[in-house]
Design a protein around this motif. Structure first.
Motif, PDB file in Angstrom:
ATOM      1  N   TYR A 129       0.834  -1.213   0.000  1.00 40.40           N
ATOM      2  CA  TYR A 129       0.000   0.000   0.000  1.00 40.40           C
ATOM      3  C   TYR A 129       0.866   1.261   0.000  1.00 40.40           C
ATOM      4  O   TYR A 129       0.718   2.139  -0.857  1.00 40.40           O
ATOM      5  CB  TYR A 129      -0.901  -0.023   1.228  1.00 40.40           C
ATOM      6  N   GLN A 130       1.802   1.332   0.973  1.00 42.64           N
ATOM      7  CA  GLN A 130       2.601   2.547   1.090  1.00 42.64           C
ATOM      8  C   GLN A 130       3.585   2.667  -0.084  1.00 42.64           C
ATOM      9  O   GLN A 130       3.836   3.774  -0.562  1.00 42.64           O
ATOM     10  CB  GLN A 130       3.369   2.547   2.420  1.00 42.64           C
ATOM     11  N   GLY A 131       4.136   1.542  -0.553  1.00 39.17           N
ATOM     12  CA  GLY A 131       5.008   1.581  -1.720  1.00 39.17           C
ATOM     13  C   GLY A 131       4.250   2.065  -2.945  1.00 39.17           C
ATOM     14  O   GLY A 131       4.749   2.865  -3.744  1.00 39.17           O
ATOM     15  N   GLY A 132       3.003   1.568  -3.108  1.00 37.14           N
ATOM     16  CA  GLY A 132       2.173   1.997  -4.228  1.00 37.14           C
ATOM     17  C   GLY A 132       1.869   3.485  -4.145  1.00 37.14           C
ATOM     18  O   GLY A 132       1.906   4.205  -5.156  1.00 37.14           O
ATOM     19  N   MET A 133       1.562   3.960  -2.905  1.00 43.53           N
ATOM     20  CA  MET A 133       1.289   5.384  -2.720  1.00 43.53           C
ATOM     21  C   MET A 133       2.503   6.216  -3.109  1.00 43.53           C
ATOM     22  O   MET A 133       2.385   7.259  -3.756  1.00 43.53           O
ATOM     23  CB  MET A 133       0.969   5.667  -1.237  1.00 43.53           C
ATOM     24  N   LEU A 134       3.678   5.701  -2.734  1.00 41.12           N
ATOM     25  CA  LEU A 134       4.915   6.419  -3.034  1.00 41.12           C
ATOM     26  C   LEU A 134       5.114   6.525  -4.546  1.00 41.12           C
ATOM     27  O   LEU A 134       5.449   7.593  -5.076  1.00 41.12           O
ATOM     28  CB  LEU A 134       6.095   5.680  -2.397  1.00 41.12           C
ATOM     29  N   VAL A 135       4.872   5.428  -5.250  1.00 37.32           N
ATOM     30  CA  VAL A 135       5.040   5.421  -6.708  1.00 37.32           C
ATOM     31  C   VAL A 135       4.041   6.369  -7.367  1.00 37.32           C
ATOM     32  O   VAL A 135       4.388   7.159  -8.262  1.00 37.32           O
ATOM     33  CB  VAL A 135       4.874   3.984  -7.243  1.00 37.32           C
ATOM     34  N   VAL A 136       2.770   6.316  -6.905  1.00 33.97           N
ATOM     35  CA  VAL A 136       1.734   7.177  -7.492  1.00 33.97           C
ATOM     36  C   VAL A 136       2.090   8.652  -7.282  1.00 33.97           C
ATOM     37  O   VAL A 136       2.016   9.477  -8.221  1.00 33.97           O
ATOM     38  CB  VAL A 136       0.367   6.858  -6.848  1.00 33.97           C
ATOM     39  N   GLN A 137       2.512   8.984  -6.049  1.00 31.53           N
ATOM     40  CA  GLN A 137       2.785  10.388  -5.750  1.00 31.53           C
ATOM     41  C   GLN A 137       4.049  10.877  -6.475  1.00 31.53           C
ATOM     42  O   GLN A 137       4.095  12.001  -6.976  1.00 31.53           O
ATOM     43  CB  GLN A 137       2.905  10.568  -4.236  1.00 31.53           C
ATOM     44  N   LEU A 138       5.066  10.000  -6.548  1.00 27.92           N
ATOM     45  CA  LEU A 138       6.272  10.387  -7.282  1.00 27.92           C
ATOM     46  C   LEU A 138       5.964  10.542  -8.776  1.00 27.92           C
ATOM     47  O   LEU A 138       6.442  11.467  -9.447  1.00 27.92           O
ATOM     48  CB  LEU A 138       7.368   9.336  -7.089  1.00 27.92           C
ATOM     49  N   GLY A 139       5.122   9.620  -9.299  1.00 31.13           N
ATOM     50  CA  GLY A 139       4.732   9.709 -10.702  1.00 31.13           C
ATOM     51  C   GLY A 139       4.011  11.016 -10.980  1.00 31.13           C
ATOM     52  O   GLY A 139       4.242  11.669 -12.016  1.00 31.13           O
ATOM     53  N   ALA A 270       1.847  19.850  -2.203  1.00 33.34           N
ATOM     54  CA  ALA A 270       0.845  19.043  -1.489  1.00 33.34           C
ATOM     55  C   ALA A 270       1.146  17.554  -1.650  1.00 33.34           C
ATOM     56  O   ALA A 270       1.040  16.769  -0.697  1.00 33.34           O
ATOM     57  CB  ALA A 270      -0.547  19.365  -2.017  1.00 33.34           C
ATOM     58  N   ALA A 271       1.553  17.173  -2.895  1.00 38.62           N
ATOM     59  CA  ALA A 271       1.865  15.769  -3.139  1.00 38.62           C
ATOM     60  C   ALA A 271       3.070  15.338  -2.314  1.00 38.62           C
ATOM     61  O   ALA A 271       3.107  14.228  -1.762  1.00 38.62           O
ATOM     62  CB  ALA A 271       2.131  15.543  -4.621  1.00 38.62           C
ATOM     63  N   TYR A 272       4.063  16.244  -2.198  1.00 37.94           N
ATOM     64  CA  TYR A 272       5.246  15.878  -1.409  1.00 37.94           C
ATOM     65  C   TYR A 272       4.895  15.736   0.076  1.00 37.94           C
ATOM     66  O   TYR A 272       5.432  14.883   0.784  1.00 37.94           O
ATOM     67  CB  TYR A 272       6.342  16.929  -1.565  1.00 37.94           C
ATOM     68  N   LYS A 273       3.931  16.591   0.517  1.00 33.58           N
ATOM     69  CA  LYS A 273       3.497  16.482   1.913  1.00 33.58           C
ATOM     70  C   LYS A 273       2.905  15.087   2.157  1.00 33.58           C
ATOM     71  O   LYS A 273       3.162  14.450   3.170  1.00 33.58           O
ATOM     72  CB  LYS A 273       2.447  17.555   2.205  1.00 33.58           C
ATOM     73  N   ASP A 274       2.121  14.622   1.179  1.00 31.02           N
ATOM     74  CA  ASP A 274       1.576  13.268   1.295  1.00 31.02           C
ATOM     75  C   ASP A 274       2.653  12.218   1.100  1.00 31.02           C
ATOM     76  O   ASP A 274       2.575  11.110   1.625  1.00 31.02           O
ATOM     77  CB  ASP A 274       0.463  13.052   0.261  1.00 31.02           C
ATOM     78  N   LEU A 275       3.675  12.602   0.308  1.00 30.78           N
ATOM     79  CA  LEU A 275       4.752  11.658   0.012  1.00 30.78           C
ATOM     80  C   LEU A 275       5.553  11.304   1.265  1.00 30.78           C
ATOM     81  O   LEU A 275       6.033  10.175   1.410  1.00 30.78           O
ATOM     82  CB  LEU A 275       5.678  12.298  -1.040  1.00 30.78           C
ATOM     83  N   ALA A 276       5.663  12.267   2.149  1.00 27.72           N
ATOM     84  CA  ALA A 276       6.475  12.059   3.354  1.00 27.72           C
ATOM     85  C   ALA A 276       5.907  10.919   4.207  1.00 27.72           C
ATOM     86  O   ALA A 276       6.651  10.154   4.835  1.00 27.72           O
ATOM     87  CB  ALA A 276       6.549  13.342   4.160  1.00 27.72           C
ATOM     88  N   GLY A 277       4.552  10.804   4.199  1.00 25.79           N
ATOM     89  CA  GLY A 277       3.924   9.760   5.029  1.00 25.79           C
ATOM     90  C   GLY A 277       4.326   8.369   4.607  1.00 25.79           C
ATOM     91  O   GLY A 277       4.875   7.596   5.406  1.00 25.79           O
ATOM     92  N   PRO A 278       4.095   7.997   3.317  1.00 24.31           N
ATOM     93  CA  PRO A 278       4.493   6.647   2.882  1.00 24.31           C
ATOM     94  C   PRO A 278       5.981   6.368   3.059  1.00 24.31           C
ATOM     95  O   PRO A 278       6.367   5.273   3.460  1.00 24.31           O
ATOM     96  CB  PRO A 278       4.103   6.650   1.393  1.00 24.31           C
ATOM     97  N   TRP A 279       6.829   7.347   2.776  1.00 23.32           N
ATOM     98  CA  TRP A 279       8.274   7.142   2.902  1.00 23.32           C
ATOM     99  C   TRP A 279       8.647   6.890   4.365  1.00 23.32           C
ATOM    100  O   TRP A 279       9.433   6.013   4.694  1.00 23.32           O
ATOM    101  CB  TRP A 279       9.013   8.353   2.344  1.00 23.32           C
ATOM    102  N   LYS A 280       8.016   7.686   5.238  1.00 27.72           N
ATOM    103  CA  LYS A 280       8.288   7.521   6.670  1.00 27.72           C
ATOM    104  C   LYS A 280       7.831   6.138   7.148  1.00 27.72           C
ATOM    105  O   LYS A 280       8.526   5.460   7.905  1.00 27.72           O
ATOM    106  CB  LYS A 280       7.524   8.604   7.437  1.00 27.72           C
ATOM    107  N   LEU A 281       6.639   5.742   6.670  1.00 26.41           N
ATOM    108  CA  LEU A 281       6.114   4.429   7.083  1.00 26.41           C
ATOM    109  C   LEU A 281       6.960   3.285   6.538  1.00 26.41           C
ATOM    110  O   LEU A 281       7.140   2.263   7.185  1.00 26.41           O
ATOM    111  CB  LEU A 281       4.662   4.282   6.637  1.00 26.41           C
ATOM    112  N   LEU A 282       7.473   3.481   5.313  1.00 22.42           N
ATOM    113  CA  LEU A 282       8.327   2.433   4.742  1.00 22.42           C
ATOM    114  C   LEU A 282       9.634   2.317   5.521  1.00 22.42           C
ATOM    115  O   LEU A 282      10.132   1.195   5.748  1.00 22.42           O
ATOM    116  CB  LEU A 282       8.622   2.749   3.275  1.00 22.42           C
ATOM    117  N   LEU A 283      10.176   3.451   5.960  1.00 21.07           N
ATOM    118  CA  LEU A 283      11.385   3.390   6.782  1.00 21.07           C
ATOM    119  C   LEU A 283      11.090   2.729   8.133  1.00 21.07           C
ATOM    120  O   LEU A 283      11.872   1.922   8.635  1.00 21.07           O
ATOM    121  CB  LEU A 283      11.937   4.802   7.013  1.00 21.07           C
ATOM    122  N   SER A 284       9.919   3.069   8.710  1.00 19.71           N
ATOM    123  CA  SER A 284       9.520   2.430   9.977  1.00 19.71           C
ATOM    124  C   SER A 284       9.320   0.941   9.777  1.00 19.71           C
ATOM    125  O   SER A 284       9.644   0.130  10.649  1.00 19.71           O
ATOM    126  CB  SER A 284       8.223   3.052  10.499  1.00 19.71           C
TER     127      SER A 284
END
Length: 839
Positions: A129-139, A270-284
């Motif tokens: 889920y979080q990896g997919g979110m990261l890809v969508v937001q980066l895309g 705004a997208a980067y603000k959302d991007l921080a969440g998935p990246w943080k969760l993936l690191l956690s």
């Protein structure tokens, strides 16, 4: 599939703010045509905003579903993992338990795998889920501007290299912490088990220092983990804040140059603000993976010994009938220490004979008996019964065909009945009848058990194998158990425990009626014999019973819940209201205060080892400082601070315990007794009559909260007459024998709760209960070790009885006494693990 559905939803959630700003707010050439409908600027803005709100709801709904699904999956896997670990414990060979303790195993099954279970739920869903979110937001960011996209991911390579480097040391520290916590748990458990030894040897300081030292080690490890974890967090936060710096610098330049719209820049931020969440969760998630892998590895190391039994040995229902001689063929065995060895033993015990295995502790005697029971396995050679190698048989066969009672018996927490019939509970035999909601709940329980690969055995079923015990009905089984209890000479103890047991009359109205009949016979005898009348004071609604407590006299009833003690009664709402309305609250507090003063005056200087304190004082040595404070506050002339509600309750509780005939403190006079009798009637009418929380004293009613003995007597033995208790007990015993109630009372004693691991029983009682448990199995081979090995008449009689009960069965008896061994058909003597003599 649900995770994939969230990707387009999230993409449109990122796209819509840009459309709202660039197209709806700053756009022109309206109206816009959407699916055949034309929208002016304001309706178009409203449409986009409500679409945004709808997608927010859909996105959060999908998240909710995924989280619930993850939680359910995690809990199921945790249940399965815990059961698997427990089952592995059952598959350990006995010598393995000399290397690990319960203090280490219990936290592994209960707490250490808790995180592992939670991780299982996240293991696939979170990265997907979080990896997919990261890809969508980066895309999305790359589609707005490739340069901003590169800025967004610029810190990832650094974080991807530095964080694992720092995390590696955290993993090692976590491993140390887990092992240290296990040692602490083991030491605390050992201290609890041996608390009597600690007090008996004044070793509390040594144990306190030991635990304190371990806690300091734990502190050091955790402190270093905290330092490193927060360093990782600091680096993460810094990197995350560095990226917006590039956005403002590069994005601002592009907007000024006209190469990027403001709406696109805002959408990217705004997208980067959302991007921080998935990246943080993936690191956690990475950190959690490292942490959980440490715990899992440390658990696996302890639950996967190389010599563990196969699962089939534990779970298989395959059974074979063990007939034939017990044969040891060049058997060697080592328990891991000197004195726990068996070397090159070959012997044969003919089927149906009684054989003594002789030798002192450490001679190999106990190991030989355990080998014969299949509890341990030979290192080399083999132990057979008939043609069957014991090491290849299932627990289903060994546990039913062989009865073993060793020197260190274990009694389970539960009733005497539970312990007696424990050896007959192999599998559920008769399922209970269920319907309606009960059936629905049961089906759900079974379904969950199947999903988690747990057994579906029904605890509510009848488990006792009557046929194996040679009984046709449960009553027959009780009869058989009683015969064996008599044979091992513990029936008198069970009878006394039965008298002290509570009995639920709903289970057998006839028994309760017999108790009432004996109560009436006893009352008649007391009325006719003046000598008996002087030994007991029966309950009478119009009389004060000086041998009973003030609470019994005032309420003339007992709480229906037997778990509510006299210390709890003053806090019951009904009692508080009644005492307040009648003014007895203040009177009882005054009585309690006088009692406390008297007790402090008499016993404050008495040492704890004085018998006076236990015989006459209401308060214990530990309570003296607390009551000194209460008395000091009560006597103080200052209005504040006064007595607290808890202080008043303690004084009332003290007054409740007063037994006038025993304590003779001069606080009771005839007027107060009359007042108590009058208040008693009011309490019965206003509180007890329509309240199922109390049961009134009634000569025609069986009182379940009281013991059987109290129900038989329906009064109190005179406390001011010497030997009144003993003499009235003799009378009760005689009447019980005359009326044939002795056997039902023993059966009632079957329901006596033995406490944690049989703590309410003596060592001898526990051993005899275990012996009856083994005999009830009616096994073809019975093995007893260090049971009734004394030379007293009782032990001789018990051994004779055992040989009689086990006649024509194979009987192996372990003893260190050669004279006792001479009582048996055959004898094998062991010395230092070797067969030294036979006869």
């Amino acid at each position: 599939m649900v995770t994939i559905l969230t990707y387009p939803v999230v993409y449109f959630l990122l796209e819509l703010p840009k459309l709202i700003v660039n197209d709806a707010v700053q756009g022109d050439n309206f109206p816009r045509s959407i699916v055949g409908f034309d929208f002016d600027q304001i309706p178009y803005l409203v449409l986009l905003c409500f679409t945004f709100l709808f997608l927010v709801v859909v996105s959060n709904g999908l998240k909710f579903y995924l989280n619930v699904y993850k939680g359910r999956l995690g809990e199921r896997m945790l249940r399965r993992l815990r059961f698997e670990l427990f089952q592995r414990v059952l598959r350990f060979r006995l010598p393995h338990f000399r290397k690990v303790s319960s203090g280490e195993i219990i936290p592994m099954i209960t707490s250490e795998v808790e995180d592992v279970g939670g991780y299982i739920g996240e293991a696939f869903a979170l990265p997907a889920y979080q990896g997919g979110m990261l890809v969508v937001q980066l895309g999305f960011i790359f589609m707005q501007d490739p340069l901003l996209g590169l800025a967004a991911i610029s810190s990832y390579p650094i974080q991807g290299y530095v964080i694992p480097l720092l995390q590696r040391r955290v993993v090692l520290l976590s491993r140390q912490r887990v092992k240290n916590v296990r040692i602490i748990a083991d030491k605390v458990g050992e201290n609890i088990t041996g608390v009597a030894e600690i007090h008996a040897n004044d070793a509390a300081a040594w144990h306190s220092a030991d635990i304190s030292d371990r806690l300091y080690e734990n502190f050091k490890i955790r402190y270093e983990i905290f330092n490193r974890k927060f360093l990782i967090k600091f680096l993460n936060n810094f990197m995350n804040q560095l990226t917006p710096f590039f956005f403002y610098l590069i994005g601002g330049y592009l907007v000024i140059e006209g190469n990027l719209s403001i709406g696109a820049l805002l959408a990217v931020i705004a997208a980067y603000k959302d991007l921080a969440g998935p990246w943080k969760l993936l690191l956690s998630f990475y950190q959690m993976t490292a942490d959980v892998s440490v715990k899992y590895q440390t658990v696996v190391e302890n639950f996967d010994p190389p010599d563990i039994h196969d699962t089939d040995r534990l779970t298989s229902d395959d059974t074979v009938e063990l007939t034939g001689d017990v044969k040891f063929d060049n058997v060697n065995f080592s328990g891991g220490a000197a004195g726990q060895e068996v070397m090159d033993v070959s012997l044969t015990v003919p089927a149906g004979s009684a054989c003594a295995i002789v030798g002192p502790d450490g001679s190999g005697r106990s190991e030989v008996l355990q080998l014969a029971a299949g509890l341990v396995s030979a290192s080399t050679g083999k132990v057979c019964i008939g043609e069957h190698d014991l090491d290849k048989l299932t627990d289903a066969t060994l546990g039913r065909e062989i009865a073993y009672v060793g020197g260190a018996v274990h009694v389970w927490t539960g009733t005497i009945r539970d312990n007696l019939y424990y050896g007959l509970r192999h599998r559920p035999l008769i399922p209970p009848e269920r319907e309606g909601e009960d059936l629905k709940l049961y089906k759900r329980r079974v379904s969950e058990a199947k999903l988690t690969m747990n057994p579906i055995y029904d605890l509510g079923a009848v488990w006792e194998d009557l046929q194996a015990a040679g009984a046709d009905t449960e009553r027959d089984l009780d009869e058989k158990a009683l015969e064996l209890l008599k044979a091992v000479q513990i029936d008198k103890d069970i009878y006394r425990l039965g008298l002290q047991s509570r009995f639920d009359p709903s289970m057998d109205d006839g028994f309760a009626d017999k108790i009432l009949s004996v109560r009436n016979s006893l009352a008649d005898r007391i009325a006719k014999e003046p000598a008996l009348g002087g030994l007991v004071e029966l309950w009478h609604p119009d009389r004060f019973n000086a041998s009973a407590s003030l609470a019994d006299n005032l309420f003339f009833a007992v709480p229906s819940d037997p778990d509510i003690t006299m210390d709890d009664v003053p806090d019951l709402e009904e009692v508080k209201a009644f005492l307040s309305e009648t003014g007895f609250d203040k009177k009882l507090q005054q009585i309690g205060l006088k009692i406390a003063e008297t007790m402090l005056e008499l016993f404050s200087n008495v040492s704890g080892d004085s018998g006076l304190l236990g015989a006459y004082s209401f308060i214990t040595l530990d309570e003296i400082p607390e009551f000194e404070r209460i008395v000091r506050v009560a006597k103080s002339e200052q209005q504040r601070p006064g007595l607290s509600e808890a202080d008043r309750s303690r004084l009332t509780g003290l007054a409740f315990k007063l037994v006038p005939a025993r304590h003779r403190l001069g606080v009771m006079d005839d007027a107060l007794k009359t007042e108590i009798i009058s208040a008693r009637k009011r309490f019965l009418n206003e509180v007890v009559k329509d309240n199922d929380k109390f049961v009134a004293f009634d000569p025609d009613v069986y009182l379940p909260p009281l013991t059987i003995e109290d129900n038989l007597l329906f009064g109190r033995a005179r406390v001011d007459r010497r030997d009144a208790r003993r003499r009235i007990d003799d009378v009760i015993r005689a009447i019980v024998e005359e009326t044939g109630l002795r056997k039902p009372i023993i059966y009632a004693g079957f329901g006596y709760h033995v406490g944690v691991a049989g703590s309410k029983l003596s060592a001898g009682q526990r051993r005899k209960i275990a012996l009856v448990r083994g005999l009830l199995k009616n096994a073809k081979i019975t093995i007893l070790d260090d049971i009734a090995t004394g030379m007293t008449e009782d032990d001789k009689s018990l051994r004779e009885g055992l040989r009689s009960i086990l006649a024509e069965k194979t009987f192996l008896y372990g003893t260190s006494n050669a004279d006792i061994a001479a009582e048996f058909d055959q004898r094998f003597t062991f010395d230092q693990g070797r067969l030294a003599d036979k006869g």
